[in-house]
Structures are given as C-alpha cells and as structure tokens.
Scaffold this motif. Sequence first.
Motif, short mmCIF file in Angstrom:
data_model
loop_
_atom_site.label_atom_id
_atom_site.label_comp_id
_atom_site.label_asym_id
_atom_site.label_seq_id
_atom_site.Cartn_x
_atom_site.Cartn_y
_atom_site.Cartn_z
N CYS A 187 -6.07 4.89 1.26
CA CYS A 187 -5.16 5.77 2.14
C CYS A 187 -5.02 7.03 1.45
O CYS A 187 -5.36 7.51 0.49
N ASP A 188 -4.40 7.84 2.44
CA ASP A 188 -3.99 9.25 1.98
C ASP A 188 -2.74 9.58 1.51
O ASP A 188 -2.67 10.23 0.49
N VAL A 189 -1.78 8.70 1.93
CA VAL A 189 -0.19 8.78 1.35
C VAL A 189 0.18 7.51 1.44
O VAL A 189 -0.07 6.54 1.94
N ALA B 131 -2.09 -0.29 5.30
CA ALA B 131 -1.77 -1.50 4.59
C ALA B 131 -0.20 -1.44 4.52
O ALA B 131 0.53 -0.24 4.59
N ALA B 132 0.45 -2.44 4.11
CA ALA B 132 1.84 -2.50 3.88
C ALA B 132 2.18 -3.65 2.76
O ALA B 132 1.15 -4.40 2.33
N VAL B 133 3.24 -3.22 2.19
CA VAL B 133 3.77 -4.20 0.91
C VAL B 133 4.99 -4.85 1.41
O VAL B 133 5.86 -4.24 1.60
N GLU C 284 -2.39 -4.64 -4.78
CA GLU C 284 -3.34 -5.15 -3.74
C GLU C 284 -3.68 -4.31 -2.66
O GLU C 284 -4.81 -4.07 -1.83
N ALA C 285 -2.28 -3.78 -2.17
CA ALA C 285 -2.47 -2.84 -0.95
C ALA C 285 -3.15 -1.63 -1.08
O ALA C 285 -3.98 -1.09 -0.29
N LEU D 274 -2.58 -5.33 7.62
CA LEU D 274 -2.18 -6.50 6.70
C LEU D 274 -0.99 -6.36 5.65
O LEU D 274 -1.06 -5.13 5.18
N VAL D 275 -0.40 -7.35 5.52
CA VAL D 275 0.77 -7.21 4.61
C VAL D 275 0.36 -7.73 3.18
O VAL D 275 -0.19 -8.89 3.31
#
Length: 267
Positions: free
Chosen positions: A68-70, A32-34, A62-63, A55-56
């Motif tokens: 996620c791990d990190v 994921a990205a912000v 939201e992300a 997806l951004v």
Amino acid sequence: MPIHVCLAGATGWAGSALARAIATTDDIVLTAAVARRAAGQRLGAVLGEPRLDCLVYATAAEALAQPCDVFFEYTKPDMAKANVLAALDRGCHVVIGTSGLSDDDYAEIATAAQAAGRGVLAVGNFALTAVLLQKFAEVAARYIAQWEIIDYARDTKPDAPSGTARELAARLGRIRAAELTVPLEATKGVPATRGARLNGMQVHSVRLPGYTIALEVVFGMPDQRLTIRHDAGASAEPYVAGALLAIRRVSGLVGLHRGLDSVLELE
C-alpha cells in the motif's frame, strides 16, 4: 494511478465512515483493512458496501503484507504507535487519526519517519471547524498572555486529554507558555483542580455522557475574555473530507507533521 490504502480501525465509528467514502472515490482504493473482530471477512460484507472488496485482517502486521501507499491509523492509543512504526518500516506514508499518543510517542515516530524518508501526518481532528479553532487560537496567543484549554468528550473515552487538545497545546506552546497570575505551587487547597500543565498551559478534560467531542480555549485579559470553541455532533461525517484530503496529500511530506493545516492553504 490510484492511491492504495490500508485502513486500521476500518469498522469503527470514524473508520467505517471513511471506508464508505473511499468506496465512492476514483483515486483512492482500499487494499487491506484492520479490525480484529471482523478478521477474515470482506470489508464490504461487514459494512454493507459491496464496492469495498478488500480483506479484513486481525493485525496491522498481517494487513501490511499487502502493498500500500498510505497506512491510515484509526485504532486505539495502545496499538497506534506500533502500527505506525510497522507501516513506516514497510515504506508506507502514514496518516494518524488515533488520539492519545504522547509527545514521546510522536518523537519516536518523527525519528522513524525521517529515517524512512516518508511522511506522517498526525491529525487530532479532521473537522474544518477544529482546524480553524487551532489557527484562530494561534493568532490570539500572540496577543493575549493567559489562556486555558478545556477538552470535552463522551464518558467512555479513555484517553485524556484528547488528541485534539494535545495538538492544540503543542501548537500554542510553540508560540509561548501561558502565564499564571497565581503560580501552581502557590495554589491553596488542591492544586490538581487547576488542571494539568501541558506544553506550558493548563488543560482540563471533562468526560460526560452527552458529549461527542468539543474543545474550548478561553483567553483572558483585564475586563475582557475571548472564547473559541469547536463542537462536534454524533455523526462521523465532519471528519471524512479532511481524512480524504490527508490521504491525498501525505505522500508529499517527509517526517512528522501535526495538524491538517499542514496540507491546507489557510494563510
């Protein structure tokens, strides 16, 4: 198993370089990205890198719905602390590349990281030359009692001092306070021109066109002077290798750790 990463600030100057580098790795995957302005798009379409299929999202909250791990924080100072605390609440390890967080912010983050049993690696500068400047300055501060820090950045950088300068001041302050021949209260004229007193030393921030990031620490003794300086060019490439290393190593930490040398062997 690859390391799954959520990258906040993925379309920025440093974040986009890191995202493109992650696309070339076998052991790190962006999930994921912000980036507020690119929200709703695929990161690969935004950056012109088809291997980035995540997806951004407009916000970190939201992300972080995507496991996620990190969580990698590369946004702005007014958003960074909330993003980091949200990531810790989700059980993520965190790497902080955003500058401008205060010592109080870091104290709150340290408490949250310890409570969550997760590692937070806060790095003022991922460039190897900046890491070495910090290590060399720590050695010098053990032998030289007087020094001052000068922090340079582009004219549009809103935070002062930079995260790199704050990190250096924190590290040197743990060794000792820098001595002043003339106490600040005895200064004639305008005491503020002597810089800000931070962690027991004077720090000066210069913001001018023509700079990207530079940091200088000047040590003085009678009839001799030592200057240690780091200068960065216009490219974000010097920060990529250090950022990837931080992602790979942060899961081995618990609590707050400041400085890339926390996961390097420089002794």
